[in-house]
Write a protein that holds these residues in place. Structure first.
Motif, PDB file in Angstrom:
ATOM      1  N   VAL A  74       0.820  -1.157  -0.317  1.00 61.35           N
ATOM      2  CA  VAL A  74       0.322  -0.396   0.177  1.00 61.35           C
ATOM      3  C   VAL A  74       1.113   1.263   0.257  1.00 61.35           C
ATOM      4  CG1 VAL A  74      -2.074   1.297   1.301  1.00 61.35           C
ATOM      5  CG2 VAL A  74      -1.856  -1.189   1.064  1.00 61.35           C
ATOM      6  N   GLU A  75       2.695   1.470   0.620  1.00 60.80           N
ATOM      7  CA  GLU A  75       3.237   2.181   1.024  1.00 60.80           C
ATOM      8  C   GLU A  75       3.482   2.186  -0.844  1.00 60.80           C
ATOM      9  OE1 GLU A  75       4.176   5.471   1.868  1.00 60.80           O
ATOM     10  OE2 GLU A  75       3.304   4.299   3.560  1.00 60.80           O
ATOM     11  N   ILE A  76       3.566   1.842  -1.473  1.00 62.13           N
ATOM     12  CA  ILE A  76       4.490   2.001  -2.784  1.00 62.13           C
ATOM     13  C   ILE A  76       3.644   2.076  -3.985  1.00 62.13           C
ATOM     14  CG2 ILE A  76       5.049   0.784  -4.908  1.00 62.13           C
ATOM     15  CD1 ILE A  76       7.013  -1.126  -2.307  1.00 62.13           C
ATOM     16  N   LEU A  77       1.995   1.550  -3.702  1.00 68.84           N
ATOM     17  CA  LEU A  77       0.781   2.743  -4.627  1.00 68.84           C
ATOM     18  C   LEU A  77       0.945   3.617  -3.835  1.00 68.84           C
ATOM     19  CD1 LEU A  77      -1.310  -0.718  -4.680  1.00 68.84           C
ATOM     20  CD2 LEU A  77       0.075  -0.079  -6.163  1.00 68.84           C
ATOM     21  N   ASN A  78       0.538   4.126  -2.227  1.00 72.06           N
ATOM     22  CA  ASN A  78       0.480   5.425  -2.669  1.00 72.06           C
ATOM     23  C   ASN A  78       1.606   6.425  -2.890  1.00 72.06           C
ATOM     24  OD1 ASN A  78      -0.509   7.399  -0.835  1.00 72.06           O
ATOM     25  ND2 ASN A  78       0.983   7.559   0.918  1.00 72.06           N
ATOM     26  N   SER A  79       2.957   6.009  -2.650  1.00 69.90           N
ATOM     27  CA  SER A  79       4.149   6.876  -3.163  1.00 69.90           C
ATOM     28  C   SER A  79       3.657   6.712  -4.696  1.00 69.90           C
ATOM     29  CB  SER A  79       5.343   6.245  -2.957  1.00 69.90           C
ATOM     30  OG  SER A  79       5.279   5.960  -1.228  1.00 69.90           O
ATOM     31  N   VAL A  84       2.505  10.880  -9.556  1.00 66.46           N
ATOM     32  CA  VAL A  84       1.427  10.954 -10.743  1.00 66.46           C
ATOM     33  C   VAL A  84       0.587  12.434 -10.508  1.00 66.46           C
ATOM     34  CG1 VAL A  84      -0.407  10.305 -11.549  1.00 66.46           C
ATOM     35  CG2 VAL A  84       1.281   8.882 -11.715  1.00 66.46           C
ATOM     36  N   VAL A  85       0.814  12.545  -9.349  1.00 64.09           N
ATOM     37  CA  VAL A  85      -0.448  13.525  -8.628  1.00 64.09           C
ATOM     38  C   VAL A  85      -0.020  14.791  -8.337  1.00 64.09           C
ATOM     39  CG1 VAL A  85      -1.607  14.750  -6.776  1.00 64.09           C
ATOM     40  CG2 VAL A  85      -2.192  12.699  -7.678  1.00 64.09           C
ATOM     41  N   ASP A  86       1.589  15.176  -8.136  1.00 66.75           N
ATOM     42  CA  ASP A  86       2.335  15.701  -8.233  1.00 66.75           C
ATOM     43  C   ASP A  86       3.048  15.887  -9.413  1.00 66.75           C
ATOM     44  OD1 ASP A  86       2.142  16.432  -5.549  1.00 66.75           O
ATOM     45  OD2 ASP A  86       4.205  15.234  -5.598  1.00 66.75           O
ATOM     46  N   LYS A  87       2.908  15.072 -10.651  1.00 66.03           N
ATOM     47  CA  LYS A  87       4.136  15.512 -12.319  1.00 66.03           C
ATOM     48  C   LYS A  87       2.502  16.705 -12.612  1.00 66.03           C
ATOM     49  CE  LYS A  87       5.380  15.071 -15.688  1.00 66.03           C
ATOM     50  NZ  LYS A  87       6.569  15.775 -17.103  1.00 66.03           N
ATOM     51  N   LYS A 100      -4.868  12.344  -2.363  1.00 64.15           N
ATOM     52  CA  LYS A 100      -2.762  12.591  -1.673  1.00 64.15           C
ATOM     53  C   LYS A 100      -3.442  11.339  -0.256  1.00 64.15           C
ATOM     54  CE  LYS A 100       0.736  14.549  -3.410  1.00 64.15           C
ATOM     55  NZ  LYS A 100       1.647  15.743  -3.508  1.00 64.15           N
ATOM     56  N   ASP A 101      -4.821  12.296  -0.055  1.00 63.46           N
ATOM     57  CA  ASP A 101      -5.409  12.337   1.567  1.00 63.46           C
ATOM     58  C   ASP A 101      -5.708  10.951   1.609  1.00 63.46           C
ATOM     59  OD1 ASP A 101      -4.306  14.483   2.130  1.00 63.46           O
ATOM     60  OD2 ASP A 101      -6.432  15.656   2.160  1.00 63.46           O
ATOM     61  N   MET A 102      -6.103   9.958   0.784  1.00 69.79           N
ATOM     62  CA  MET A 102      -7.135   9.157  -0.003  1.00 69.79           C
ATOM     63  C   MET A 102      -6.067   7.348   0.201  1.00 69.79           C
ATOM     64  SD  MET A 102     -10.236   9.622  -2.562  1.00 69.79           S
ATOM     65  CE  MET A 102     -11.353  10.342  -1.986  1.00 69.79           C
ATOM     66  N   ALA A 105      -4.715   7.986   3.638  1.00 67.63           N
ATOM     67  CA  ALA A 105      -5.891   6.808   4.134  1.00 67.63           C
ATOM     68  C   ALA A 105      -5.180   5.376   4.144  1.00 67.63           C
ATOM     69  CB  ALA A 105      -7.329   7.549   3.657  1.00 67.63           C
ATOM     70  N   ALA A 106      -4.965   5.104   2.951  1.00 75.01           N
ATOM     71  CA  ALA A 106      -4.866   3.710   2.661  1.00 75.01           C
ATOM     72  C   ALA A 106      -4.344   2.815   3.429  1.00 75.01           C
ATOM     73  CB  ALA A 106      -5.097   3.798   1.153  1.00 75.01           C
ATOM     74  N   VAL A 107      -2.581   3.541   3.757  1.00 73.32           N
ATOM     75  CA  VAL A 107      -1.637   3.174   4.658  1.00 73.32           C
ATOM     76  C   VAL A 107      -2.187   3.484   5.837  1.00 73.32           C
ATOM     77  CG1 VAL A 107       0.805   4.134   4.967  1.00 73.32           C
ATOM     78  CG2 VAL A 107       0.183   4.764   2.482  1.00 73.32           C
ATOM     79  N   LEU A 108      -2.866   4.438   6.448  1.00 73.19           N
ATOM     80  CA  LEU A 108      -3.159   4.009   7.553  1.00 73.19           C
ATOM     81  C   LEU A 108      -3.676   3.185   7.791  1.00 73.19           C
ATOM     82  CD1 LEU A 108      -3.774   5.530  10.184  1.00 73.19           C
ATOM     83  CD2 LEU A 108      -5.606   6.450   9.464  1.00 73.19           C
TER      84      LEU A 108
END
Length: 123
Positions: A74-79, A84-87, A100-102, A105-108
């Motif tokens: 999940v951390e890798i997917l979040n990163s 992608v969002v930053d780009k 990014k918040d979602m 939240a998935a990592v949490l």
């Protein structure tokens, strides 16, 4: 032809070999660029051997180890999502923040999942 197009045209062992290389590159990028991933790898290095020691059955050990590996996934997917969002949207935007918040939240939730599984197995 782009790398992605060249990858899709490969078959069999060549495709597998290429996929392994891309996976290695992804793990390397996560390690180099993401402090949270490095912290979670440290957590995994401690808890996975502990799971083999504390688990009473193969199911116990599988649940405990799987819950820790899920955190890394999940951390890798979040990163990846954050990159992608930053780009796509370097300026502040409500949808970029929401994405990014979602991801966060998935990592949490994966961390809570691991804690619940470990508690259920050990208590």
């Amino acid at each position: 032809m782009t790398d992605a197009a060249a990858f899709k045209g490969k078959k069999g062992l060549t495709r597998l070999w290429n996929a392994l290389g891309y996976s290695r590159d992804g793990l390397s990028a996560a390690w180099k660029n993401e402090a949270a991933f490095r912290e979670e790898v440290l957590l995994a290095a401690i808890t996975i051997p502990l799971a083999f020691y504390l688990g009473n059955s193969g199911i116990d050990r599988a649940l405990m180890v799987g819950s820790i590996i899920l955190i890394l996934i999940v951390e890798i997917l979040n990163s990846g999502l954050e990159a992608v969002v930053d780009k796509a949207s370097p300026e502040k935007h409500e949808l970029a923040k929401r994405a990014k918040d979602m991801g966060s939240a998935a990592v949490l939730l994966s961390l809570i999942n691991a804690a619940v599984i470990w508690a259920c197995v050990l208590l």
